[in-house]
Design a protein around this motif. Structure first.
Motif, PDB file in Angstrom:
ATOM      1  N   THR A 177       0.848  -1.186   0.000  1.00  0.00           N
ATOM      2  CA  THR A 177       0.000   0.000   0.000  1.00  0.00           C
ATOM      3  C   THR A 177       0.884   1.236   0.000  1.00  0.00           C
ATOM      4  O   THR A 177       1.937   1.257   0.645  1.00  0.00           O
ATOM      5  N   VAL A 178       0.462   2.263  -0.742  1.00  0.00           N
ATOM      6  CA  VAL A 178       1.256   3.477  -0.819  1.00  0.00           C
ATOM      7  C   VAL A 178       0.356   4.688  -1.048  1.00  0.00           C
ATOM      8  O   VAL A 178      -0.598   4.639  -1.833  1.00  0.00           O
ATOM      9  N   ASN A 179       0.636   5.737  -0.322  1.00  0.00           N
ATOM     10  CA  ASN A 179       0.035   7.040  -0.580  1.00  0.00           C
ATOM     11  C   ASN A 179       0.949   7.717  -1.597  1.00  0.00           C
ATOM     12  O   ASN A 179       2.058   8.134  -1.263  1.00  0.00           O
ATOM     13  N   VAL A 180       0.491   7.799  -2.849  1.00  0.00           N
ATOM     14  CA  VAL A 180       1.381   8.254  -3.916  1.00  0.00           C
ATOM     15  C   VAL A 180       1.639   9.749  -3.880  1.00  0.00           C
ATOM     16  O   VAL A 180       2.597  10.234  -4.485  1.00  0.00           O
ATOM     17  N   GLY A 181       0.787  10.498  -3.168  1.00  0.00           N
ATOM     18  CA  GLY A 181       0.958  11.948  -3.101  1.00  0.00           C
ATOM     19  C   GLY A 181       0.216  12.646  -4.218  1.00  0.00           C
ATOM     20  O   GLY A 181       0.530  12.458  -5.390  1.00  0.00           O
ATOM     21  N   VAL A 182      -0.772  13.439  -3.857  1.00  0.00           N
ATOM     22  CA  VAL A 182      -1.638  14.048  -4.860  1.00  0.00           C
ATOM     23  C   VAL A 182      -0.889  15.005  -5.772  1.00  0.00           C
ATOM     24  O   VAL A 182      -1.272  15.226  -6.923  1.00  0.00           O
ATOM     25  N   ARG A 183       0.204  15.580  -5.299  1.00  0.00           N
ATOM     26  CA  ARG A 183       0.983  16.535  -6.102  1.00  0.00           C
ATOM     27  C   ARG A 183       2.276  15.908  -6.633  1.00  0.00           C
ATOM     28  O   ARG A 183       3.195  16.615  -7.035  1.00  0.00           O
ATOM     29  N   ASN A 184       2.341  14.599  -6.648  1.00  0.00           N
ATOM     30  CA  ASN A 184       3.561  13.896  -7.043  1.00  0.00           C
ATOM     31  C   ASN A 184       3.571  13.643  -8.547  1.00  0.00           C
ATOM     32  O   ASN A 184       2.894  12.725  -9.035  1.00  0.00           O
ATOM     33  N   ASN A 185       4.331  14.406  -9.274  1.00  0.00           N
ATOM     34  CA  ASN A 185       4.417  14.216 -10.726  1.00  0.00           C
ATOM     35  C   ASN A 185       5.174  12.945 -11.103  1.00  0.00           C
ATOM     36  O   ASN A 185       5.120  12.508 -12.251  1.00  0.00           O
ATOM     37  N   ALA A 186       5.889  12.365 -10.127  1.00  0.00           N
ATOM     38  CA  ALA A 186       6.648  11.135 -10.381  1.00  0.00           C
ATOM     39  C   ALA A 186       5.931   9.913  -9.828  1.00  0.00           C
ATOM     40  O   ALA A 186       6.545   8.873  -9.614  1.00  0.00           O
ATOM     41  N   GLY A 223       4.004   7.790 -11.176  1.00  0.00           N
ATOM     42  CA  GLY A 223       4.099   6.628 -12.043  1.00  0.00           C
ATOM     43  C   GLY A 223       5.360   5.832 -11.785  1.00  0.00           C
ATOM     44  O   GLY A 223       5.336   4.604 -11.700  1.00  0.00           O
ATOM     45  N   GLU A 224       6.466   6.527 -11.635  1.00  0.00           N
ATOM     46  CA  GLU A 224       7.740   5.873 -11.322  1.00  0.00           C
ATOM     47  C   GLU A 224       7.687   5.259  -9.930  1.00  0.00           C
ATOM     48  O   GLU A 224       8.227   4.172  -9.690  1.00  0.00           O
ATOM     49  N   ALA A 225       7.019   5.945  -9.005  1.00  0.00           N
ATOM     50  CA  ALA A 225       6.923   5.436  -7.637  1.00  0.00           C
ATOM     51  C   ALA A 225       6.238   4.085  -7.599  1.00  0.00           C
ATOM     52  O   ALA A 225       6.744   3.128  -6.992  1.00  0.00           O
ATOM     53  N   VAL A 226       5.082   3.962  -8.242  1.00  0.00           N
ATOM     54  CA  VAL A 226       4.352   2.695  -8.184  1.00  0.00           C
ATOM     55  C   VAL A 226       4.993   1.628  -9.057  1.00  0.00           C
ATOM     56  O   VAL A 226       4.891   0.432  -8.754  1.00  0.00           O
ATOM     57  N   ARG A 227       5.675   2.024 -10.125  1.00  0.00           N
ATOM     58  CA  ARG A 227       6.343   1.034 -10.980  1.00  0.00           C
ATOM     59  C   ARG A 227       7.399   0.281 -10.183  1.00  0.00           C
ATOM     60  O   ARG A 227       7.505  -0.949 -10.264  1.00  0.00           O
ATOM     61  N   ALA A 228       8.175   1.006  -9.413  1.00  0.00           N
ATOM     62  CA  ALA A 228       9.244   0.381  -8.641  1.00  0.00           C
ATOM     63  C   ALA A 228       8.700  -0.528  -7.542  1.00  0.00           C
ATOM     64  O   ALA A 228       9.288  -1.553  -7.206  1.00  0.00           O
ATOM     65  N   ILE A 229       7.549  -0.162  -6.988  1.00  0.00           N
ATOM     66  CA  ILE A 229       6.965  -0.941  -5.892  1.00  0.00           C
ATOM     67  C   ILE A 229       6.259  -2.185  -6.413  1.00  0.00           C
ATOM     68  O   ILE A 229       6.324  -3.256  -5.825  1.00  0.00           O
ATOM     69  N   ALA A 230       5.569  -2.049  -7.547  1.00  0.00           N
ATOM     70  CA  ALA A 230       4.609  -3.063  -7.993  1.00  0.00           C
ATOM     71  C   ALA A 230       5.231  -4.317  -8.571  1.00  0.00           C
ATOM     72  O   ALA A 230       4.573  -5.364  -8.629  1.00  0.00           O
TER      73      ALA A 230
END
Length: 295
Positions: A93-102, A104-111
């Motif tokens: 589970t991850v809070n991706v951050g509503v203002r996080n332009n990155a 996509g990269e964040a969830v790619r690395a986790i998933a």
């Protein structure tokens, strides 16, 4: 004077550690204290130094008291080893951050290594959702929360956890080993003097779990409640905290740069946690919580 200060401060720290749940709410102040409770252990070395400067055996003995209390409460967390063994489901589970332009990269690395991933603070059609849609075959998203899965998702339902709008969901995931009922939640925020909304959403989450008769239940999300916050008593039990059962260390997830508390949780029932930990999430102010479970 120094000896007296050490004795008094030692007593206060020991009482706060051991009896924090008995302290009145005090306008939300106790929420802050309980959220960073393990960090009170760092006061003990300072007290010992002060006791040495005071050249007082009484002060030294007093300084050791909160150290013993801390060790009883949290020592096992630092020496605990994940039980390991085979697992049937890898989740995160991850809070991706509503203002996080990155995001996509964040969830790619986790998933990459997960079977299920829950996300909060999603922007519909944003980079995180697009990346997850490419990574996972199955998905269910409502409002700003979503669940992505390598296995089929059914019995989907949006949920209002007492906030007046949808910020949670329930779904059933059919894995090769059987079904798992999954909740994804982003509960109301808790700030000093403003915990009523969070407390209401926690109570609603407990009602949903209590009413669920599923053999296996998994709750993923940003609950805005630390593991040591008294509010977690509403969920653990009846659910088990994966980090507490199979994690290495405290598993702090917020803030990402230097985590001091854990509002992001993987809670479960009807399964066994074999491993749990934390993963970085590019650009978010949260780190991700991950765990492996055995049916």
């Amino acid at each position: 004077m120094l000896r007296g200060i050490v004795v008094v401060v030692s007593a206060v720290v020991a009482v706060v550690l051991a009896g924090h749940r008995l302290i009145p709410v005090l306008g939300g102040f106790t929420t802050i204290v309980e959220s960073v409770l393990p960090w009170l252990g760092w006061i003990v070395p300072l007290l010992l130094v002060a006791a040495a400067l005071a050249r007082s055996a009484v002060a030294t003995a007093a300084a050791l008291v909160p150290g013993v209390v801390w060790a009883v409460m949290f020592g096992s967390t630092l020496v605990r080893s994940p039980p390991g063994g085979p697992s049937d489901l890898a989740v995160g589970t991850v809070n991706v951050g509503v203002r996080n332009n990155a995001s996509g990269e964040a969830v790619r690395a986790i998933a990459d290594d997960l079977d299920l991933l829950a996300a909060q603070e999603l922007t519909p059609g944003g980079p995180a959702a697009k990346q997850l849609n490419r990574t996972f075959k199955h998905r269910y998203a409502v409002s700003t929360v979503g669940l992505w899965s390598r296995y089929p998702i059914s019995k989907r339902k949006p949920l209002d956890v007492g906030m007046g709008w949808v910020r949670a969901l329930r779904a059933v995931v059919t894995t090769p080993k059987g079904e798992v009922t999954v909740y994804v939640m982003h509960l109301a925020s808790a700030r000093p003097g403003h915990t009523d909304s969070r407390d209401t959403s926690l109570a609603q989450a407990r009602k949903l779990i209590d009413a669920d008769t599923s053999e296996r239940v998994l709750l993923l999300g940003d609950l805005n409640t630390a593991t040591t916050d008294r509010g977690m008593r509403g969920l653990t039990p009846p659910l088990t905290d994966a980090q507490a059962a199979a994690g290495d260390g405290f598993g702090f997830t917020w803030p990402a740069e230097f985590p001091i508390t854990r509002p992001d949780h993987i809670l479960f029932r009807g399964m066994t946690a074999t491993e749990a930990g934390v993963a970085p999430a590019t650009g978010s102010d949260h780190r991700a919580a991950v765990a492996s479970l055995r049916f």
